[in-house]
Enzyme design. Structure first.
Site, short mmCIF file in Angstrom:
data_model
loop_
_atom_site.label_atom_id
_atom_site.label_comp_id
_atom_site.label_asym_id
_atom_site.label_seq_id
_atom_site.Cartn_x
_atom_site.Cartn_y
_atom_site.Cartn_z
N HIS A 218 41.33 73.11 33.87
CA HIS A 218 41.28 74.58 33.75
C HIS A 218 39.90 75.10 34.17
CE1 HIS A 218 42.55 78.22 31.02
NE2 HIS A 218 42.32 78.57 32.27
N HIS B 1 41.61 70.86 29.52
CA HIS B 1 40.50 71.81 29.54
C HIS B 1 39.68 71.65 30.82
CE1 HIS B 1 40.91 73.44 25.55
NE2 HIS B 1 40.75 72.28 24.94
N HIS C 12 44.31 65.87 26.44
CA HIS C 12 43.98 67.21 25.96
C HIS C 12 42.69 67.70 26.63
CE1 HIS C 12 43.69 70.34 22.68
NE2 HIS C 12 42.41 70.26 23.03
N GLU C 13 41.64 66.91 26.55
CA GLU C 13 40.35 67.33 27.10
C GLU C 13 40.38 67.42 28.63
OE1 GLU C 13 38.39 68.61 25.18
OE2 GLU C 13 39.00 67.76 23.25
#
Length: 599
Positions: free
Chosen positions: A398, A395, A391-392
């Protein structure tokens, strides 16, 4: 019995498991020098007051200086905040955060003339500036966004009055935080053996996830019987918050508080309504899930305290950090080598602060520093921690691509798309794990995990969003938000969203009283739209391959160079329609059928 493992001091953690904070500044002295540079802008900025409309050269020079301030601030804030988060007991770094925030407050004050002056420039004059200085075109979108506020910026005297109300306007949230985080306490929960368990906001979810039903019920009743005692206080506090939100919307001449909030991220209000309508159209899947959960738990009656406990409780996945990294790379293989190269760079060059140490900030996050992202974890060898890692890193990629591709003025992506990349990674990991599950039990465990992710993020957050919309509409119509009104409305929504196969426990009508997100001004809907977009994107990537990946990388590289809806359209998902939500909930329905077939 072996002694419980001690949490190490920061100095005892191997360097390879710490993030490379010195990539920003080699030492604190260099940070201090840059802070002095930032202070210099406090005197430079006012020199441009009254001059932004004079010439294209002056405006371009000013915009370039704003970029310089942004780059400088990025390094200063990231270094101080990351150092503080490494060990929050070190006062030096807390003080450094305070220093840079204080300087930024002065810088912002010194440049407070910016928005009014830019709005006041005649369009014909601005067009001539773009014509005379082509380099200024870089800032066209940024200037247009500022100038779109024209209809909602008041006179200087009115703006000063609104500014004076800002502390008062934030009071309800501050009061709720002090009440909920500092003052309120809960009775201990008691398990089937009579053992007491402390109930706090942080222990509540683990307690209702317990396989001990007596403990789950006791924790549930502890939480809500306490809020029952303070329901009128909570209603008055939330009512004051919603009144403040509606006051500012009316003062700035928006049609509604919803429009005022969503306009900040360039989101049409129809997106919000489409989400609620689409979830309503797919509530039958939720009813199927509730019935399946009741069946798999083997209970005569399903209660709200039964919603979080795993339906597959005799399975556990132990995953070391090295194994987690290896699995993440395999799961993200469909994203192609360019994407994996960034992930590997993060793994190999210490973007990640991996393990817990004394004083380290809890939880997990990714901070998109311009030098490279920084990811904070407190890794344990669990499935959940592997999902947190991927998940991180979503980020992180991105932020990395937006920072590397976009100029500084467009490198920050909108909060509306913030959870898309991270959740898309999670969806890809789940698809990989399900495909490679070793047996029926592992597969059922994983499906349960995925079902809960969709239930809590898409259905639950949409229910929150609908509740928030309804209470705002009531206040805009001059109605008061009494505890009785709020409880009745919340109970009706739970009945609508969960159906008839669950007992409508009276205590659940008080859940609104403990949700901090209702003080965040139409924030929660973005969790639901984010997971809908992410599931749609991951499905397209797995189905279409290279062409879908290319579009997706384009989205990740877009920053805020376009509005969020347009950026997502470029990746193949149109969040202005109900299709992504419908498709995501169809996946939910398919998972329910697959889960049912395993038993």
């Amino acid at each position: 019995m072996s002694e419980e493992k001690r949490t190490p001091k920061r100095s005892e953690v191997d360097e390879k498991f710490k993030w490379a904070i010195n990539d920003i500044y080699a030492d604190d002295e260099l940070w201090a020098k840059d802070l002095e540079r930032l202070k210099g802008f406090i005197t430079v900025l006012p020199q441009y007051k009254g001059k932004l409309a004079q010439s294209a050269d002056t405006l371009y020079e000013y915009m370039q200086m704003c970029d310089e301030i942004s780059v400088l601030g990025d390094s200063l804030v990231n270094y101080a905040q990351r150092k503080s988060d490494e060990d929050t007991t070190v006062a030096k770094y807390q003080n450094m955060i305070g220093q840079v925030m204080n300087v930024f407050m002065q810088v912002n004050s010194a440049g407070s003339f910016e928005t009014p002056e830019l709005i006041a420039i005649e369009q014909s004059v601005l067009d001539k500036m773009f014509e005379n200085k082509p380099e200024l075109d870089l800032y066209r979108r940024k200037l247009e966004l500022i100038r779109l506020k024209k209809d909602h910026v008041l006179s200087e005297a009115e703006e000063k009055i609104l500014a004076l109300t800002s502390e008062m306007g934030s009071s309800p949230e501050n009061i709720f935080s002090m009440f909920s985080d500092a003052d309120i306490t809960f009775p201990d929960a008691v398990d089937k053996d009579g053992k007491a368990h402390q109930v706090t906001h942080s222990t509540y979810i683990p307690l209702v996830q317990s396989s001990d039903r007596a403990l789950r019920k006791s924790a549930f009743e502890s939480m809500y019987s306490t809020y029952e005692r303070f329901k009128n206080t909570c209603a008055a506090t939330l009512g004051a918050q919603i009144k403040a939100v509606n006051f500012y919307a009316k003062a700035r001449k928006y049609k509604s508080s919803l429009e005022a909030s969503l306009s900040a991220n360039e989101i049409p209000t129809q997106v919000y309504h489409n989400l609620i309508d689409a979830v309503h159209d797919n509530l039958h899947y939720m009813y199927d899930y509730v019935a399946l959960r009741k069946k798999l738990l083997g209970v005569d009656e399903l209660h709200f305290y039964d919603l979080y406990t795993p339906v597959v409780s005799d399975f556990d996945m132990q995953i070391t950090f090295e194994q987690a990294k290896e699995t993440v790379l395999k799961a993200l293989a469909p994203m192609g080598e360019d994407y994996l190269k960034i992930i590997k760079e993060g793994f190999d060059n210490r973007w990640i602060d991996v393990y817990e140490n004394e004083g380290k900030t809890s939880g997990a996050y990714s901070a998109g520093a311009r030098v490279h992202p920084y990811v904070l974890l407190n890794h344990k060898d669990t499935l959940n921690c592997m999902f947190t890692l991927i998940h991180e890193m979503g980020h992180a990629v991105h932020s990395y691509l937006s920072n590397k591709t976009q100029p500084i003025c467009y490198s920050d992506y909108s909060i509306f798309v913030a959870e898309v990349a991270s959740t898309c990674n999670e969806a890809l990991l789940m698809r990989y794990l399900l495909k490679n599950a070793k047996d029926k039990t592992e597969k059922a465990y994983l499906i349960n995990y995925f079902l809960e992710m969709i239930r809590t993020t898409l259905y639950r957050q949409t229910m929150f969003a609908e509740f928030e919309l309804k209470i705002n509409e009531l206040v805009s119509q001059g109605e008061s938000l009494t505890a009785q009104t709020l409880c009745a409305m919340y109970k009706d929504l739970n009945k609508l969203y969960f159906g008839d196969d669950i007992v409508l426990d009276e205590q659940i009508s008080l859940e609104w009283a403990r949700i901090p997100h209702f003080y965040y001004d139409y924030y929660v809907y973005q969790y639901a739209t984010g997971i809908a977009a992410a599931i749609a994107l991951s499905s397209r990537i797995l189905k279409e391959g290279e062409s879908a990946v290319k579009d997706y990388i384009g989205f990740l590289s877009g920053g805020c160079s376009k509005d969020p809806i347009s950026l997502l359209r470029g990746a193949g998902v149109d969040m202005a329609t109900a299709k992504p939500v419908n498709d995501a909930l169809e996946v939910f329905g398919d998972l329910i059928k697959e889960m049912d077939s395993l038993f």
